[in-house]
Structure formats: C-alpha cells, structure tokens
Design an enzyme around this catalytic site. Sequence first.
Site, PDB file in Angstrom:
ATOM      1  N   THR A   1       3.213  -0.856   8.683  1.00 12.22           N
ATOM      2  CA  THR A   1       3.798  -1.684   9.748  1.00 12.22           C
ATOM      3  C   THR A   1       4.071  -3.115   9.326  1.00 12.22           C
ATOM      4  OG1 THR A   1       1.600  -2.328  10.474  1.00 12.22           O
ATOM      5  CG2 THR A   1       2.579  -0.390  11.553  1.00 12.22           C
TER       6      THR A   1
ATOM      7  N   ASP B   1       0.876  -1.176   0.000  1.00 11.76           N
ATOM      8  CA  ASP B   1       0.000   0.000   0.000  1.00 11.76           C
ATOM      9  C   ASP B   1       0.914   1.228   0.000  1.00 11.76           C
ATOM     10  OD1 ASP B   1       0.825   0.427   2.627  1.00 11.76           O
ATOM     11  OD2 ASP B   1      -1.171   0.311   3.502  1.00 11.76           O
TER      12      ASP B   1
ATOM     13  N   HIS C   1      11.627 -22.893   9.964  1.00 16.57           N
ATOM     14  CA  HIS C   1      10.693 -23.599  10.856  1.00 16.57           C
ATOM     15  C   HIS C   1       9.228 -23.491  10.458  1.00 16.57           C
ATOM     16  CE1 HIS C   1      13.586 -23.844  14.577  1.00 16.57           C
ATOM     17  NE2 HIS C   1      14.123 -24.312  13.456  1.00 16.57           N
TER      18      HIS C   1
ATOM     19  N   CYS D   1       3.429  -2.720   3.929  1.00 17.33           N
ATOM     20  CA  CYS D   1       2.531  -1.622   4.286  1.00 17.33           C
ATOM     21  C   CYS D   1       3.236  -0.767   5.327  1.00 17.33           C
ATOM     22  CB  CYS D   1       1.159  -2.137   4.734  1.00 17.33           C
ATOM     23  SG  CYS D   1       1.121  -3.092   6.255  1.00 17.33           S
TER      24      CYS D   1
ATOM     25  N   HIS E   1       9.391 -30.037  11.994  1.00 13.54           N
ATOM     26  CA  HIS E   1       8.529 -28.872  11.780  1.00 13.54           C
ATOM     27  C   HIS E   1       7.351 -29.177  10.850  1.00 13.54           C
ATOM     28  CE1 HIS E   1      11.563 -26.663  13.867  1.00 13.54           C
ATOM     29  NE2 HIS E   1      12.477 -27.100  13.018  1.00 13.54           N
TER      30      HIS E   1
HETATM   31  C1  RB5 Z   1      -1.979   2.904   6.281  1.00 14.57           C
HETATM   32  O1  RB5 Z   1      -1.959   4.179   6.845  1.00 14.57           O
HETATM   33  C2  RB5 Z   1      -1.564   1.876   7.317  1.00 14.57           C
HETATM   34  O2  RB5 Z   1      -2.607   1.649   8.193  1.00 14.57           O
HETATM   35  C3  RB5 Z   1      -1.140   0.589   6.631  1.00 14.57           C
HETATM   36  O3  RB5 Z   1      -0.070   0.859   5.780  1.00 14.57           O
HETATM   37  C4  RB5 Z   1      -0.629  -0.520   7.524  1.00 14.57           C
HETATM   38  O4  RB5 Z   1       0.348  -0.071   8.391  1.00 14.57           O
HETATM   39  C5  RB5 Z   1      -1.635  -1.314   8.205  1.00 14.57           C
HETATM   40  O5  RB5 Z   1      -1.315  -2.279   8.928  1.00 14.57           O
END
Ligand code: RB5
Length: 142
Positions: free
Chosen positions: A66, A7, A97, A64, A132
Amino acid sequence: MIAIGCDHGGLEIKNAIIEDLKQKGIEYKDLGTYTSDSVDYPVYAKAVCAEIVNGNAEKGILCCGTGIGMSIAANKIKGIRAAVLSDEFSAEMTRRHNDANVLCLGGRVIDCEKAVKLAEIFLNTEYEGGRHARRVAMLEEN
Ligand code: RB5
C-alpha cells in the site's frame, strides 16, 4: 543518487521505476528486496532512509503493498519526510510544499505505469521554500 527499496508487495513497481531510472541515466542504489519472498518492510525503509540521513542519497523511493507501512516506518526517522500517494497532483505538491524526501508507493494500489509517472514527477519537482520553509522546519521540532 536515489535510494530505492521495496518489500514483496512493491517489487514489481520498484523494478519498473528502476528500469525508467536506468533509461534516463539517473544514478540509483537498489537496497532490495530482490525476490518475491515475503519480507518485513521496516528493514527496507530503514536501509533507504539511512542513505538519505548519511548524505549518500538526495531522495528515496519505497514501495510496499500500500505504501503505508513504508511511510510509517520512514517518518519515524529524523530528517525524513515521507509521502504516500497515488496521484500526480500530490506527487507534485509534496515536493513543492512539504519538501518530501521519500516517496512511498503501493504496488497493490497503482500499476507500474502510474508508479513510473509519480516517481518522475517526484524526482523532477523542486521545493518552493518561502512560506513553506517555516512549516517544514516545524516538522523537525522536538
Ligand atoms: C505485506 O503483505 C504488506 O503488509 C506490505 O507490503 C505493506 O502493504 C504494508 O503497509
């Protein structure tokens, strides 16, 4: 073939990984997003995972902000084992694993250099199987 998507929060690290894949001559399919406009990460998680489930891609990479949203979306899909991580040890172990087939990274957590390194480890580390295999099989139950 490696399926890759992001994203807006993961665009920069995705582009860095793609540059590295290109340099190494590794085949990939970029499923977007391609601009910094705000988009919904589940769309890209589903597109990348579909490439794995239908047999077109061996592995996937999702970026994305995070890595968390991508990993939640990806792990809802049967046959997908997605790992969100930010360190080299976990990148290696989730292949050895867990036989993880999708790597999820956060563009607001790690820099481009780290993202490239983690993708490299993820793509080059083999699954150990053995003890595993029973545990990984259990992930597919019910
Ligand atoms: C977008 O702002 C953010 O929420 C997305 O990139 C991501 O971090 C969601 O987990």
